[in-house]
Design an enzyme around this catalytic site. Structure first.
Site, PDB file in Angstrom:
ATOM      1  N   GLY A 139       0.904  -1.582  -3.098  1.00  0.00           N
ATOM      2  CA  GLY A 139       0.964  -0.098  -2.715  1.00  0.00           C
ATOM      3  C   GLY A 139       2.176  -0.103  -1.697  1.00  0.00           C
ATOM      4  O   GLY A 139       3.288  -0.682  -2.103  1.00  0.00           O
ATOM      5  N   GLU A 140       1.971   0.411  -0.680  1.00  0.00           N
ATOM      6  CA  GLU A 140       2.804   0.523   0.381  1.00  0.00           C
ATOM      7  C   GLU A 140       2.287  -0.178   1.895  1.00  0.00           C
ATOM      8  O   GLU A 140       1.381   0.711   2.291  1.00  0.00           O
ATOM      9  CB  GLU A 140       3.124   2.075   0.630  1.00  0.00           C
ATOM     10  CG  GLU A 140       4.463   2.326   1.446  1.00  0.00           C
ATOM     11  CD  GLU A 140       5.852   1.596   0.485  1.00  0.00           C
ATOM     12  OE1 GLU A 140       6.159   1.625  -0.782  1.00  0.00           O
ATOM     13  OE2 GLU A 140       6.423   0.788   1.332  1.00  0.00           O
ATOM     14  N   SER A 141       2.584  -1.079   2.346  1.00  0.00           N
ATOM     15  CA  SER A 141       1.984  -1.760   3.307  1.00  0.00           C
ATOM     16  C   SER A 141       2.155  -0.985   4.786  1.00  0.00           C
ATOM     17  O   SER A 141       1.186  -0.972   5.546  1.00  0.00           O
ATOM     18  CB  SER A 141       2.802  -3.171   3.577  1.00  0.00           C
ATOM     19  OG  SER A 141       4.079  -2.939   3.567  1.00  0.00           O
ATOM     20  N   ARG A 178       9.630  -7.928   3.298  1.00  0.00           N
ATOM     21  CA  ARG A 178       9.492  -6.470   2.484  1.00  0.00           C
ATOM     22  C   ARG A 178      10.609  -6.419   1.498  1.00  0.00           C
ATOM     23  O   ARG A 178      11.769  -6.379   1.991  1.00  0.00           O
ATOM     24  CB  ARG A 178       8.756  -5.256   3.348  1.00  0.00           C
ATOM     25  CG  ARG A 178       7.745  -5.414   4.027  1.00  0.00           C
ATOM     26  CD  ARG A 178       7.420  -4.019   4.745  1.00  0.00           C
ATOM     27  NE  ARG A 178       7.269  -3.006   3.860  1.00  0.00           N
ATOM     28  CZ  ARG A 178       7.479  -1.799   3.866  1.00  0.00           C
ATOM     29  NH1 ARG A 178       8.274  -1.355   5.134  1.00  0.00           N
ATOM     30  NH2 ARG A 178       7.169  -0.908   2.951  1.00  0.00           N
ATOM     31  N   ILE A 195       7.605  -5.579  -8.295  1.00  0.00           N
ATOM     32  CA  ILE A 195       7.635  -4.269  -8.029  1.00  0.00           C
ATOM     33  C   ILE A 195       8.014  -4.066  -6.432  1.00  0.00           C
ATOM     34  O   ILE A 195       7.051  -4.174  -5.709  1.00  0.00           O
ATOM     35  CB  ILE A 195       6.655  -3.329  -8.644  1.00  0.00           C
ATOM     36  CG1 ILE A 195       6.298  -3.540 -10.021  1.00  0.00           C
ATOM     37  CG2 ILE A 195       7.133  -1.927  -8.088  1.00  0.00           C
ATOM     38  CD1 ILE A 195       4.915  -2.642 -10.136  1.00  0.00           C
ATOM     39  N   ARG A 196       9.476  -3.944  -6.162  1.00  0.00           N
ATOM     40  CA  ARG A 196       9.516  -3.989  -4.767  1.00  0.00           C
ATOM     41  C   ARG A 196       9.018  -5.013  -3.992  1.00  0.00           C
ATOM     42  O   ARG A 196       8.299  -4.931  -2.815  1.00  0.00           O
ATOM     43  CB  ARG A 196       9.344  -2.484  -3.994  1.00  0.00           C
ATOM     44  CG  ARG A 196      10.308  -1.646  -4.637  1.00  0.00           C
ATOM     45  CD  ARG A 196      10.069  -0.330  -4.103  1.00  0.00           C
ATOM     46  NE  ARG A 196       8.656   0.451  -4.313  1.00  0.00           N
ATOM     47  CZ  ARG A 196       7.799   0.369  -3.212  1.00  0.00           C
ATOM     48  NH1 ARG A 196       8.151   0.332  -1.843  1.00  0.00           N
ATOM     49  NH2 ARG A 196       6.487   0.809  -3.379  1.00  0.00           N
ATOM     50  N   GLU A 214      -2.244  -8.577 -12.170  1.00  0.00           N
ATOM     51  CA  GLU A 214      -3.068  -7.460 -12.814  1.00  0.00           C
ATOM     52  C   GLU A 214      -2.526  -6.332 -13.589  1.00  0.00           C
ATOM     53  O   GLU A 214      -3.085  -5.870 -14.262  1.00  0.00           O
ATOM     54  CB  GLU A 214      -3.886  -6.850 -11.545  1.00  0.00           C
ATOM     55  CG  GLU A 214      -3.228  -5.884 -10.660  1.00  0.00           C
ATOM     56  CD  GLU A 214      -2.161  -6.424  -9.796  1.00  0.00           C
ATOM     57  OE1 GLU A 214      -1.869  -7.799  -9.636  1.00  0.00           O
ATOM     58  OE2 GLU A 214      -1.398  -5.478  -9.167  1.00  0.00           O
ATOM     59  N   HIS A 273       2.600  -8.925  -9.355  1.00  0.00           N
ATOM     60  CA  HIS A 273       1.510  -8.116 -10.056  1.00  0.00           C
ATOM     61  C   HIS A 273       1.007  -8.820 -11.297  1.00  0.00           C
ATOM     62  O   HIS A 273       1.435  -8.438 -12.336  1.00  0.00           O
ATOM     63  CB  HIS A 273       1.697  -6.647 -10.154  1.00  0.00           C
ATOM     64  CG  HIS A 273       2.007  -5.887  -8.953  1.00  0.00           C
ATOM     65  ND1 HIS A 273       1.073  -5.397  -8.205  1.00  0.00           N
ATOM     66  CD2 HIS A 273       2.955  -5.492  -8.202  1.00  0.00           C
ATOM     67  CE1 HIS A 273       1.427  -4.691  -6.958  1.00  0.00           C
ATOM     68  NE2 HIS A 273       2.745  -4.703  -7.065  1.00  0.00           N
ATOM     69  N   CYS A 317       1.231  -8.067  -3.565  1.00  0.00           N
ATOM     70  CA  CYS A 317       2.366  -7.444  -3.245  1.00  0.00           C
ATOM     71  C   CYS A 317       2.137  -6.899  -1.655  1.00  0.00           C
ATOM     72  O   CYS A 317       2.330  -7.707  -0.739  1.00  0.00           O
ATOM     73  CB  CYS A 317       2.786  -6.596  -4.252  1.00  0.00           C
ATOM     74  SG  CYS A 317       4.498  -5.964  -4.186  1.00  0.00           S
TER      75      CYS A 317
HETATM   76  N1  GLN Z   1       7.335  -2.545  -0.856  1.00  0.00           N
HETATM   77  C1  GLN Z   1       6.079  -2.578  -0.964  1.00  0.00           C
HETATM   78  C2  GLN Z   1       5.689  -2.581   0.574  1.00  0.00           C
HETATM   79  O1  GLN Z   1       6.512  -3.289   1.455  1.00  0.00           O
HETATM   80  C3  GLN Z   1       5.116  -3.279  -1.682  1.00  0.00           C
HETATM   81  C4  GLN Z   1       5.299  -3.170  -3.232  1.00  0.00           C
HETATM   82  C5  GLN Z   1       4.100  -3.295  -3.989  1.00  0.00           C
HETATM   83  O2  GLN Z   1       2.954  -3.251  -3.537  1.00  0.00           O
HETATM   84  N2  GLN Z   1       4.340  -3.503  -5.393  1.00  0.00           N
HETATM   85  O3  GLN Z   1       4.673  -2.556   1.108  1.00  0.00           O
END
Ligand code: GLN
Length: 191
Positions: free
Chosen positions: A45-47, A104, A134-135, A172, A170, A77
């Site tokens: 998600g987004e940390s 990140r 993904i990112r 999953e 990921h 992630c």
């Molecule tokens: N870039 C996101 C972060 O820094 C992580 C991306 C992800 O969980 N797919 O939190």
């Protein structure tokens, strides 16, 4: 029963994997939800967003810290970033369950997302699995007591320390169950 931290991010896809490997799950939003679980997933998600939500709930943070003393935690992630001891963004909470330094978004922005195979190795078991980046963060430094569990082009993308596992990508999202099985069902040893 495995808890899935459900503050933000892709917790649904982890639930699908737990169902696939016949493990019961429980959504975790408060410290009470941690009662009677045998492990926890911190999803992607987004940390920074997850950090803000965790900071509003200190008893949940305390509960996760106590759980980690004897139950496995799996982070993917953003989950890996939160589990690492240090990351390159001071806005992020670091649980420090894994003695690694992460950076990140080091695999690029959303448009640079890609699918690839990674090489998983656990004892004598070796297997390639499909994952999505993904990112994704990079694992820049691994300290003592941390094992390498998977690599991608010779870069470390999954680590284990004690019972805990962190993975930068990921599995999953591509229905791969191996990492969850290793974390919650024990090591895979092939004779
Ligand atoms: N870039 C996101 C972060 O820094 C992580 C991306 C992800 O969980 N797919 O939190």
């Amino acid at each position: 029963m495995i808890g899935v931290l459900a503050l933000q991010g892709n917790f649904d896809s982890h639930i699908k994997i737990l169902k696939k490997i016949n493990l019961k799950h429980k959504l975790v939003k408060t410290s009470n939800d941690l009662i009677s679980i045998n492990g926890l997933i911190i999803p992607g998600g987004e940390s920074t967003t997850m950090t803000n939500l965790l900071r509003k709930n200190p008893s949940l943070v305390d509960g996760i810290n106590s759980l980690a003393k004897n139950k496995p935690i799996l982070g993917s992630c953003a989950g890996l970033i939160l589990m690492s001891k240090e990351s390159n963004d001071s806005r992020v909470h670091n649980f420090a369950f894994l003695d690694v330094i992460t950076s990140r978004n080091a695999y690029g922005r959303q448009v640079h997302s890609f699918e690839s195979r990674i090489n998983v190795k656990d004892g004598s078991m070796k297997s390639d699995i499909e994952v999505l980046f993904i990112r994704a963060p990079k694992i820049d430094k691994i300290n003592n007591d941390v094992e390498v569990l998977a690599t991608y082009k010779e870069e470390v993308v999954a680590v284990r320390q004690g019972k805990h596992i962190g993975i930068s990508c990921h599995p999953e999202l591509l229905n791969e169950t191996l990492i969850h099985e290793i974390c919650f069902k024990g090591k895979h040893e092939v004779s």
